[in-house]
Write a protein that holds these residues in place. Structure first.
Motif, short mmCIF file in Angstrom:
data_model
loop_
_atom_site.label_atom_id
_atom_site.label_comp_id
_atom_site.label_asym_id
_atom_site.label_seq_id
_atom_site.Cartn_x
_atom_site.Cartn_y
_atom_site.Cartn_z
N TYR A 109 -54.84 90.11 -11.79
CA TYR A 109 -56.20 90.63 -11.80
C TYR A 109 -56.44 91.48 -10.55
CZ TYR A 109 -57.33 87.29 -8.16
OH TYR A 109 -57.34 86.61 -6.98
N LYS A 110 -57.49 92.31 -10.62
CA LYS A 110 -57.96 93.08 -9.47
C LYS A 110 -59.46 93.25 -9.62
CE LYS A 110 -57.20 97.37 -6.85
NZ LYS A 110 -56.43 98.65 -6.78
N TYR A 111 -60.19 93.23 -8.51
CA TYR A 111 -61.64 93.34 -8.57
C TYR A 111 -62.16 94.17 -7.42
CZ TYR A 111 -61.77 89.80 -4.84
OH TYR A 111 -61.60 89.12 -3.66
N ARG A 112 -63.46 94.41 -7.42
CA ARG A 112 -64.12 95.09 -6.30
C ARG A 112 -65.36 94.29 -5.91
NH1 ARG A 112 -68.36 98.00 -8.50
NH2 ARG A 112 -68.28 98.17 -10.77
N LEU A 113 -65.88 94.57 -4.76
CA LEU A 113 -67.07 93.87 -4.28
C LEU A 113 -68.33 94.58 -4.75
CD1 LEU A 113 -65.86 93.10 -0.63
CD2 LEU A 113 -65.84 91.57 -2.62
N ALA A 114 -69.38 93.80 -5.04
CA ALA A 114 -70.61 94.33 -5.62
C ALA A 114 -71.34 95.26 -4.68
CB ALA A 114 -71.52 93.18 -6.03
N THR A 115 -71.93 96.32 -5.25
CA THR A 115 -72.78 97.26 -4.52
C THR A 115 -74.21 97.15 -5.04
OG1 THR A 115 -72.47 99.07 -6.10
CG2 THR A 115 -70.83 98.85 -4.33
N GLY A 116 -75.11 97.92 -4.43
CA GLY A 116 -76.48 97.96 -4.91
C GLY A 116 -76.58 98.43 -6.34
N ASP A 117 -75.77 99.42 -6.70
CA ASP A 117 -75.75 99.91 -8.09
C ASP A 117 -75.34 98.80 -9.05
OD1 ASP A 117 -76.69 102.46 -7.77
OD2 ASP A 117 -74.74 103.41 -7.64
N ASP A 118 -74.34 98.00 -8.64
CA ASP A 118 -73.88 96.91 -9.51
C ASP A 118 -74.97 95.88 -9.74
OD1 ASP A 118 -71.22 97.88 -9.82
OD2 ASP A 118 -70.71 97.11 -7.84
N GLU A 119 -75.70 95.53 -8.69
CA GLU A 119 -76.76 94.53 -8.83
C GLU A 119 -77.86 95.04 -9.76
OE1 GLU A 119 -75.98 91.78 -7.97
OE2 GLU A 119 -74.76 91.87 -6.15
N GLN A 120 -78.12 96.37 -9.69
CA GLN A 120 -79.09 96.97 -10.60
C GLN A 120 -78.61 96.85 -12.05
OE1 GLN A 120 -82.23 97.99 -10.05
NE2 GLN A 120 -82.16 100.04 -9.19
N ALA A 121 -77.31 97.12 -12.26
CA ALA A 121 -76.74 97.04 -13.60
C ALA A 121 -76.82 95.62 -14.15
CB ALA A 121 -75.29 97.52 -13.58
N VAL A 122 -76.58 94.63 -13.30
CA VAL A 122 -76.65 93.23 -13.72
C VAL A 122 -78.08 92.86 -14.10
CG1 VAL A 122 -76.40 90.83 -12.95
CG2 VAL A 122 -74.63 92.51 -12.38
N LYS A 158 -80.44 94.91 -15.17
CA LYS A 158 -80.76 95.58 -16.43
C LYS A 158 -80.13 94.85 -17.61
CE LYS A 158 -81.40 100.22 -14.51
NZ LYS A 158 -80.84 101.60 -14.43
N HIS A 159 -78.90 94.38 -17.43
CA HIS A 159 -78.22 93.63 -18.49
C HIS A 159 -78.99 92.35 -18.83
CE1 HIS A 159 -74.89 91.96 -20.86
NE2 HIS A 159 -75.15 90.82 -20.25
N ARG A 160 -79.43 91.63 -17.78
CA ARG A 160 -80.17 90.39 -18.00
C ARG A 160 -81.47 90.66 -18.76
NH1 ARG A 160 -80.86 89.11 -13.09
NH2 ARG A 160 -79.17 87.61 -12.82
N GLU A 161 -82.19 91.71 -18.36
CA GLU A 161 -83.45 92.04 -19.01
C GLU A 161 -83.24 92.46 -20.47
OE1 GLU A 161 -84.94 95.05 -16.44
OE2 GLU A 161 -85.74 93.62 -14.95
N MET A 162 -82.18 93.26 -20.70
CA MET A 162 -81.89 93.70 -22.06
C MET A 162 -81.51 92.51 -22.93
SD MET A 162 -78.59 95.74 -23.42
CE MET A 162 -77.72 94.17 -23.25
N TYR A 163 -80.71 91.61 -22.38
CA TYR A 163 -80.27 90.43 -23.13
C TYR A 163 -81.46 89.54 -23.50
CZ TYR A 163 -76.47 87.29 -24.53
OH TYR A 163 -75.57 86.55 -25.25
N ALA A 164 -82.39 89.40 -22.54
CA ALA A 164 -83.58 88.57 -22.79
C ALA A 164 -84.46 89.18 -23.87
CB ALA A 164 -84.36 88.40 -21.49
N ARG A 165 -84.60 90.51 -23.85
CA ARG A 165 -85.42 91.19 -24.87
C ARG A 165 -84.79 91.06 -26.25
NH1 ARG A 165 -85.81 95.34 -21.00
NH2 ARG A 165 -84.25 96.54 -22.15
N GLU A 166 -83.47 91.18 -26.31
CA GLU A 166 -82.78 91.21 -27.59
C GLU A 166 -82.61 89.83 -28.21
OE1 GLU A 166 -78.61 93.05 -29.46
OE2 GLU A 166 -79.29 93.60 -27.44
N PHE A 167 -82.32 88.82 -27.37
CA PHE A 167 -81.99 87.51 -27.91
C PHE A 167 -82.99 86.41 -27.53
CE2 PHE A 167 -77.83 89.66 -27.41
CZ PHE A 167 -77.49 89.75 -28.75
N GLY A 168 -83.77 86.64 -26.46
CA GLY A 168 -84.70 85.61 -26.01
C GLY A 168 -83.97 84.32 -25.71
N ALA A 169 -84.50 83.21 -26.21
CA ALA A 169 -83.87 81.90 -25.97
C ALA A 169 -82.91 81.51 -27.09
CB ALA A 169 -84.96 80.84 -25.81
N GLN A 170 -82.63 82.44 -27.99
CA GLN A 170 -81.80 82.12 -29.15
C GLN A 170 -80.32 81.99 -28.80
OE1 GLN A 170 -82.57 84.96 -32.27
NE2 GLN A 170 -84.78 84.89 -31.96
#
Length: 262
Positions: A150-163, A165-177
């Motif tokens: 494996y190989k990875y990189r360390l999180a940046t401000g852009d990455d935290e924004q993307a995370v 947005k993903h959480r918000e999108m997931y909550a809108r689409e699936f809620g608690a389901q």
């Protein structure tokens, strides 16, 4: 009249100039993971202009406020969204300290007696600089259970924004389901590859099938590099004297301190 007011303003600004002097700040990463950001930057305290940014809901809601402030207060011309999350956290704490005082009051609840109280925290936190023998070449290895590379990189401000947005999108689409996959998504986003897989969506599916030992190993590697500011602080309950540890909360009053009561 206008000329007189301009002269008066210039005189007052000259008197307060010393309060906007730049402080030298060495980034915990030592800029080992950047191409264009220097290891030492210069930061001035916030002014009313930066407070105005924080008080503008659309900037805060879009996640733009902190980077707008960083660009204002840092003397060097850098893209602050490229800063590692580790460096950004240290910069936030440092900026709060030089703009107000190193004392930050937080509301906490005692886990023993459950009383709520205000705990003063000193923001002169322990900072560990990036070791000389740690760099980009260390961000790879072999998973302990499956033996996959494996190989990875360390999180940046852009990455935290993307995370976020993903959480918000997931909550809108699936809620608690459905269960929240944000933790796995963050790991997938920061992985360069596992074995032959480098696509984020495919990596997310792979992480859901990997043994939990490997998943936990990846998360720890990504989240706990050997440098940064220690945001875990000790608190003592004034009611029952219980000692416990909290993670520094970046509450609303972090940049809008509460008025001290006598």
């Amino acid at each position: 009249a206008a000329a007189q007011q301009s002269t008066e303003l210039a005189n007052v600004l000259a008197k307060i100039e010393k309060f906007s002097a730049y402080d030298e700040l060495q980034l915990p990463s030592k800029s080992k993971f950047y191409d264009t950001i220097p290891p030492v930057i210069h930061v001035r305290p916030m002014t009313g202009e930066e407070e105005n940014i924080l008080a503008t809901p659309r900037y805060v809601k879009k996640g733009q406020a902190i980077d707008m402030i960083f660009r204002n207060v840092i003397r060097e011309d850098i893209d602050t969204t490229e800063l590692l999350s580790i460096d950004r956290t240290y910069l936030l704490v440092f900026l709060r300290g030089i703009s107000y005082t190193p004392e930050y009051d937080v509301e906490v609840r005692c886990p023993a007696c459950e009383i709520k109280f205000t705990a003063p925290i000193n923001l002169d936190l322990d900072v560990t600089m990036c070791p000389d023998d740690f760099g980009v070449d260390n961000l790879e290895g072999t998973l302990p259970r499956t033996g996959l590379k494996y190989k990875y990189r360390l999180a940046t401000g852009d990455d935290e924004q993307a995370v976020t947005k993903h959480r918000e999108m997931y909550a809108r689409e699936f809620g608690a389901q459905r269960e929240d996959d944000t933790l796995l998504y963050r790991s997938a986003l920061l992985l360069e590859y596992i074995d032959e897989i480098s696509d984020t969506t495919t990596l997310l599916h792979l992480l859901k099938k990997l043994p939990v030992e490997d998943v936990n190993y990846i998360r720890n590697m990504i989240n706990e590099p050997p440098f940064g500011v220690d945001t875990d602080v000790e608190v003592i309950c004034p009611n029952c004297s219980e000692e416990f540890e909290i993670s520094l909360p970046l509450e609303a009053n972090f940049f809008f301190p509460r008025k001290k009561t006598e």
